[in-house]
Enzyme design. Structure first.
Site, PDB file in Angstrom:
ATOM      1  N   SER A  99      32.356  30.155  45.013  1.00  0.00           N
ATOM      2  CA  SER A  99      31.352  29.484  45.628  1.00  0.00           C
ATOM      3  C   SER A  99      30.593  30.723  47.363  1.00  0.00           C
ATOM      4  O   SER A  99      30.849  31.754  47.544  1.00  0.00           O
ATOM      5  CB  SER A  99      33.040  28.761  46.405  1.00  0.00           C
ATOM      6  OG  SER A  99      32.551  28.778  48.173  1.00  0.00           O
TER       7      SER A  99
ATOM      8  N   TYR B 132      41.477  30.781  49.026  1.00  0.00           N
ATOM      9  CA  TYR B 132      40.825  30.284  47.994  1.00  0.00           C
ATOM     10  C   TYR B 132      39.546  31.493  48.106  1.00  0.00           C
ATOM     11  O   TYR B 132      38.508  31.910  46.899  1.00  0.00           O
ATOM     12  CB  TYR B 132      40.351  29.269  48.501  1.00  0.00           C
ATOM     13  CG  TYR B 132      38.909  28.744  47.555  1.00  0.00           C
ATOM     14  CD1 TYR B 132      39.192  27.678  47.209  1.00  0.00           C
ATOM     15  CD2 TYR B 132      37.667  28.575  48.707  1.00  0.00           C
ATOM     16  CE1 TYR B 132      37.904  27.416  46.299  1.00  0.00           C
ATOM     17  CE2 TYR B 132      36.611  28.336  47.578  1.00  0.00           C
ATOM     18  CZ  TYR B 132      36.912  27.471  47.077  1.00  0.00           C
ATOM     19  OH  TYR B 132      35.478  26.366  46.355  1.00  0.00           O
TER      20      TYR B 132
END
Length: 298
Positions: free
Chosen positions: A190, A203
């Site tokens: 990401s 995350y």
């Protein structure tokens, strides 16, 4: 089938942009309950035989990015197995139908990848049902926004780590004995690995770990003729967002801070995974492919 995505058009307005309405869902969320519904390429993606005869396993293949990849892989000629949580059965059934409509074998494997035993069983089942394995896409992820680290619980941190990192390790390790020269692994990291948001500490840590995992393991596996790469998406319109990945207030303007001014749709990533899984990218290994709507990643 005409791939309307390939028609020349303004990318800023090609897909819906904010504001989006509040739409809370319990985790892990369902694509079928989103408004607007994500575009996974159901009516647009056209294949060209680039994965003809391959056998692929995609974790988190029921919705979001994984669903778009499953549809694309099947239309490119691959048999596709998808891993997903039992709560996502509704979305998973829809994906299997689309795989079979493309004339390929679809295999649904429900279970929880935070369990090491299931991760091994996931590989075993995929190999048994498809007769082998050529492509592994590690895509499933947990994301829960929490703007205060003092409120970030050990339980949440543990689930994020096990879903995003431990499972990546367990599944990859179990898959390697079944892969042969020319096989590929594509991981999903990401932009958060490079520019973490305030509320996504756990995350972002896992996504940074996936970058290094990809680069390190690629150096090992290329000695076996197996390429390993990763895709780094920016904000994408998937069930991860309304089911805890964003607050409902932030969901309203989701994607607005990108240069394009909107979030990406899962179908906009599909061809990148196809490229990295196919022989067309034969000289690409250990790379991170950004798809962020114009946000720079280092």
């Amino acid at each position: 089938m005409t791939d309307d995505r390939l028609r020349k058009q303004d990318p800023r307005t090609q897909y819906p942009g904010p504001p989006f309405k509040k739409q809370p869902q319990p985790a892990p969320g369902l694509a079928a309950e989103m408004d607007p519904k994500p575009d996974h390429g159901e009516s647009s993606y056209k294949g060209h035989g680039r994965l003809e005869g391959r056998k692929a396993l995609i974790t988190g293949g029921d919705s979001g990015i994984g669903r778009a990849v499953a549809i694309a892989f099947a239309r490119e000629g691959a048999d596709v197995a998808i891993g997903y949580l039992p709560a996502e059965e509704k979305d998973a059934k829809a994906v299997i139908e689309l795989i079979e409509e493309a004339g390929r074998k679809g295999v649904a494997i429900p279970g929880d990848i935070t369990d090491e035993k299931f991760c091994s069983a996931l590989i075993d089942t995929a190999v048994r049902e498809m007769g082998g394995l050529d492509i592994l896409v590690n895509n499933a992820a947990a994301q829960t926004t929490n703007p205060d680290i003092e409120q970030l619980t050990t339980e949440q941190f543990d689930v994020t780590m096990k879903t995003n990192l431990y499972a990546l390790f367990w599944i990859t390790k179990a898959a390697i004995p079944h892969l042969s020269p020319g096989s590929t692994i594509v991981n999903t990291t990401s932009r958060q690995a490079y520019d973490p948001s305030l509320g996504l500490v756990d995350y972002a840590v896992t996504k940074a770990g996936i970058v290094d995992f990809t680069k390190s393991v690629s150096k090992q596996l290329i000695k076996k003729g197996i390429r390993v790469n990763a895709v780094a998406p920016g904000p994408f319109w998937t069930p991860l967002q309304p089911s805890g990945g964003q607050t409902q207030d932030k969901l309203k303007d989701f994607g607005k801070d990108t240069p394009m001014g909107r979030p990406g749709q899962p179908v906009e990533l599909a061809s990148i995974y196809v490229l990295l899984a196919s022989q067309e990218s034969s000289y690409v290994s250990g790379e991170i492919y950004g798809c962020t709507g114009g946000i720079a990643i280092a």
